[in-house]
Design an enzyme around this catalytic site. Sequence first.
Site, PDB file in Angstrom:
ATOM      1  CE  LYS A 191      -1.736   1.786   3.942  1.00 29.66           C
ATOM      2  NZ  LYS A 191      -2.458   1.773   5.232  1.00 29.66           N
ATOM      3  CG  ASP A 218      -5.087  -1.956   9.044  1.00 28.15           C
ATOM      4  OD1 ASP A 218      -3.980  -1.932   9.615  1.00 28.15           O
ATOM      5  OD2 ASP A 218      -5.366  -1.185   8.105  1.00 28.15           O
ATOM      6  N   GLY A 225     -10.073   4.217   4.245  1.00 27.02           N
ATOM      7  CA  GLY A 225      -9.390   4.229   2.939  1.00 27.02           C
ATOM      8  C   GLY A 225      -8.571   2.970   2.671  1.00 27.02           C
TER       9      GLY A 225
HETATM   10  C1  R5P Z   1      -1.584   2.497   8.877  1.00 22.24           C
HETATM   11  O1  R5P Z   1      -0.432   2.154   8.688  1.00 22.24           O
HETATM   12  C2  R5P Z   1      -2.502   1.802   9.830  1.00 22.24           C
HETATM   13  O2  R5P Z   1      -2.049   0.521  10.128  1.00 22.24           O
HETATM   14  C3  R5P Z   1      -3.904   1.738   9.264  1.00 22.24           C
HETATM   15  O3  R5P Z   1      -3.876   0.948   8.079  1.00 22.24           O
HETATM   16  C4  R5P Z   1      -4.420   3.107   8.941  1.00 22.24           C
HETATM   17  O4  R5P Z   1      -4.237   3.957  10.036  1.00 22.24           O
HETATM   18  C5  R5P Z   1      -5.874   3.074   8.583  1.00 22.24           C
HETATM   19  O5  R5P Z   1      -6.302   4.343   8.264  1.00 22.24           O
HETATM   20  P1  R5P Z   1      -7.465   4.566   7.197  1.00 22.24           P
HETATM   21  O6  R5P Z   1      -8.644   3.760   7.643  1.00 22.24           O
HETATM   22  O7  R5P Z   1      -7.738   6.053   7.259  1.00 22.24           O
HETATM   23  O8  R5P Z   1      -6.928   4.141   5.876  1.00 22.24           O
END
Ligand code: R5P
Length: 291
Positions: A191, A218, A225
């Site tokens: 990503k 996650d 996003g």
């Molecule tokens: C980023 O490295 C974190 O592990 C999460 O993937 C991120 O904070 C998620 O944020 P969002 O939902 O705004 O993409």
Amino acid sequence: MAKFAVIGGNASKDLAKRIARRLKSPYMETQTKVFPDGESKITFRRIPKKSIILVVQSTYPPVDTNLLQALTIISQARKVSSKIYAIIPYMGYARQDKQFLSGEAVTMSIVAKMLQAAGAKKVIVVDIHSKTALNHFKIPTESVSAIPELAKYFKKLKLKNPLVVSPDMGGSLRAKKFASLLNTDFVTLKKSRNRKTGKVWIQSSKVDVHERDLIVVDDIISTGGSVIRATQFLKRQKCKRVFVACTHGLFIGDAERKIKKAGVSQIISTNTIPRSTSKVDVSGVIAESIQ
Ligand code: R5P
């Protein structure tokens, strides 16, 4: 006689009560009034004189308000005990743990200083975004993992041959652990995020997910996003259903609706942040880490 007393801040009352029950310790609730100008006033009935006082308060939005409330409770508790453990199940600002672009302040280091100055002698969090955040503390810290509890939930769903997916390289070890608990395999997507606009995109070109149920894991879902882009990418690779598991479900704005709209069958989070998706309880892993 119980060794601990548990104080629940406004943001984590239910979780604090659960921790107190597990530790067979007295629970004390705080009364919080937020004035029209945003200031908080916290009233304590009585702080039990126990050798260790556990203050439980996550710092999800409103982040600064919840943080200041945590600091107030800690410093008040400090008046009756010298051993205050700050249990901050979701630690806001943990993603601002280092300077990514020149000129940025590392706010996590200020948060660490404030918690110490208020009187915390130990800090316990759940699935900290990265160990770097905890390195800003000079007191003992511990990040307990909610992954075994999340995996237990998914085991009960009896998915056939599921595949665990990390939406980014940073979450690869998390996905590996989740997959091993489910006795299955995992893949990691690549990503990218534009650090100025926050926009994310998936760089991976192809993964073999054909006809498999997927669990995207996650640590935090904020705007959604990352999991939305991952889901759209995975759907294009002709997978079956997509499930999403996270420890901290912030779901800013209408993130939950947008994630569902992207084709996610179910979103599961823990009660570090109380939401309708918080089906997994972390009071057990927190209590175990304290005993
Ligand atoms: C980023 O490295 C974190 O592990 C999460 O993937 C991120 O904070 C998620 O944020 P969002 O939902 O705004 O993409």
